[in-house]
Design an enzyme around this catalytic site. Structure first.
Site, mmCIF file in Angstrom:
data_model
loop_
_atom_site.group_PDB
_atom_site.id
_atom_site.type_symbol
_atom_site.label_atom_id
_atom_site.label_comp_id
_atom_site.label_asym_id
_atom_site.label_seq_id
_atom_site.Cartn_x
_atom_site.Cartn_y
_atom_site.Cartn_z
ATOM 1 C CG PHE A 88 -1.862 1.192 1.220
ATOM 2 C CD1 PHE A 88 -3.104 1.091 0.614
ATOM 3 C CD2 PHE A 88 -1.505 2.413 1.783
ATOM 4 C CE1 PHE A 88 -3.979 2.177 0.568
ATOM 5 C CE2 PHE A 88 -2.372 3.503 1.738
ATOM 6 C CZ PHE A 88 -3.615 3.386 1.131
ATOM 7 C CG ASP A 130 5.775 3.871 1.464
ATOM 8 O OD1 ASP A 130 5.883 4.644 2.440
ATOM 9 O OD2 ASP A 130 4.729 3.747 0.798
ATOM 10 C CE LYS A 152 0.102 5.687 7.620
ATOM 11 N NZ LYS A 152 -1.313 5.928 7.605
HETATM 12 C C1 PLP Z 1 3.208 2.586 3.560
HETATM 13 C C2 PLP Z 1 2.278 3.703 3.228
HETATM 14 N N1 PLP Z 1 2.564 4.521 2.200
HETATM 15 C C3 PLP Z 1 1.770 5.544 1.874
HETATM 16 C C4 PLP Z 1 0.609 5.800 2.565
HETATM 17 C C5 PLP Z 1 -0.276 6.945 2.162
HETATM 18 O O1 PLP Z 1 -0.230 7.949 3.125
HETATM 19 P P1 PLP Z 1 -1.363 9.095 3.172
HETATM 20 O O2 PLP Z 1 -2.613 8.450 3.645
HETATM 21 O O3 PLP Z 1 -0.800 10.109 4.136
HETATM 22 O O4 PLP Z 1 -1.464 9.643 1.804
HETATM 23 C C6 PLP Z 1 0.265 4.978 3.647
HETATM 24 C C7 PLP Z 1 -0.979 5.204 4.398
HETATM 25 O O5 PLP Z 1 -1.473 4.381 5.111
HETATM 26 C C8 PLP Z 1 1.126 3.906 3.989
HETATM 27 O O6 PLP Z 1 0.844 3.072 4.993
#
Ligand code: PLP
Length: 356
Positions: free
Chosen positions: A105, A190, A219
């Site tokens: 994700f 990520d 986050k």
């Molecule tokens: C690993 C990862 N990357 C990207 C995102 C996307 O972040 P945002 O919701 O701040 O756009 C998330 C959100 O849960 C995530 O867990």
């Protein structure tokens, strides 16, 4: 503070941290003070101007990040941090293909969504960005087959969060690094969810001994204030042609909160607390007798309880937990949670999971 109250004054133990944002708890006074002081001085100027708040934050962030990452682009969310990573990788390598993992994700904007795996998140919005391919997670041979001379980047999480808390095998990320080195693709890690102490290290990638070319954060990075960061090497930056920017990215308010959050995490060594409480929970939950629990996984305070059943009916104690995948209860408490609160939350989880 790891407590939340509803509108009738009932107290809940927060084990979701608002999807991994509130690592420093709610209403943290150091974050509140930093926001207040910065708001009285300067809330926003556009990204063409440097500010002391932004310079301070970037210096602090790069000071604790993997040492090969020397540049930081700031934005406002995890998805934007990933969008920037994808754009930087394509522009810098002049290649098109991005290889991501099944169950991964990475966000819900069009580029980040193209790297995201779940079909129900993707399908209503197709066609997505072309050039993305997904391979099974933790399968180095499949990654090797997918990555070639047209691959700009491989994007992976150290622990797949939304996908259901699946931890990368010890040899998987080093193998991904080697595959990228051999083919000239960039390795994007990520850490939007795993960063800032969540997994028992300040950055999860430290456990694998791998240096990524690009690292994405968001986050918890600014103690709850919206922010995203895309860290890169100088080599990635020097290959970059084109322009990328964001009006609010790197605004002084978020940067002041980010500096306060980093100071707090580093001073309190919150990753050590996460490691200790997480290990205790793993031992306890794995030893629990339950007819519905299939498997307990995780790292630090990023835990997944895989069930043989849907999660909804088990998410009803005075504990706020969140789902991950279709049958996984995800526990992501604030890293400031007290040991007695954490034990009370685990008691409650055990009680609801004791019966099918
Ligand atoms: C690993 C990862 N990357 C990207 C995102 C996307 O972040 P945002 O919701 O701040 O756009 C998330 C959100 O849960 C995530 O867990």
């Amino acid at each position: 503070m790891a407590s939340l109250w509803d509108n009738e004054g009932r107290e809940y133990i927060d084990c979701g941290a608002s999807f991994g944002v509130a690592n420093l708890g709610h209403a943290n006074p150091e974050i509140a003070d930093a926001i207040g002081a910065q708001a009285r001085e300067l809330v926003h100027v556009g990204p063409t101007f440097g500010t002391a708040a932004k310079a301070r934050f970037i210096e602090k962030l790069l000071g604790v990040s993997p040492p090969n990452l020397r540049r930081a682009f700031l934005s406002n969310s995890g998805a934007e941090a990933v969008e920037a990573a994808i754009k930087f990788a394509r522009a810098s390598t002049k290649r098109k293909k991005i290889v991501a993992a099944m169950r991964g994700f990475h966000g819900r904007t069009m580029g980040a969504l193209s790297a995201t795996w779940r079909r129900d998140f993707r399908e209503p919005f197709e066609p997505l960005v072309p050039g993305f391919e997904h391979v099974p997670f933790n399968d180095a041979a499949a990654l090797e087959r997918a990555v070639d001379a047209d691959t700009a980047a491989v994007i992976l999480e150290c622990v797949q969060g939304e996908g259901g808390v699946y931890v990368a095998d010890p040899e998987y990320l080093p193998a991904a690094r080697q595959i990228c080195d051999r083919t000239g693709a960039l390795l994007v890690i990520d850490e939007v969810q795993t960063g800032m102490g969540r997994t028992g290290r300040l950055f999860a990638i430290e456990r694998w001994g791998v240096q990524p070319d690009i690292l994405t954060l968001a986050k918890a990075l600014a103690g709850g204030v919206p922010i995203g960061a895309t860290l890169t090497t100088e080599a990635v930056e020097s290959g970059f042609q084109g322009s990328h920017n964001s009006t609010f990215g790197g605004n002084p308010l978020a940067c002041a909160a980010g500096s306060a959050a980093l100071d707090f995490v580093v001073r309190e060594r919150l990753w050590e607390h996460a490691e200790a409480l997480g290990q205790e929970a793993l031992d306890r939950l794995r030893g629990m007798a339950s007819p519905v629990v299939r498997e307990v996984r995780g790292l630090g305070l990023m835990l997944g309880i895989g069930l043989k059943d849907k999660t909804t009916k088990y998410l009803q104690a005075r504990v706020i937990a969140i789902g991950g995948g279709s049958n996984v209860i995800r526990l992501l408490p604030p890293l400031v949670i007290r040991r007695d609160q954490w034990r009370a939350a685990l008691d409650a989880m055990e009680r609801v999971l004791a019966h099918g």
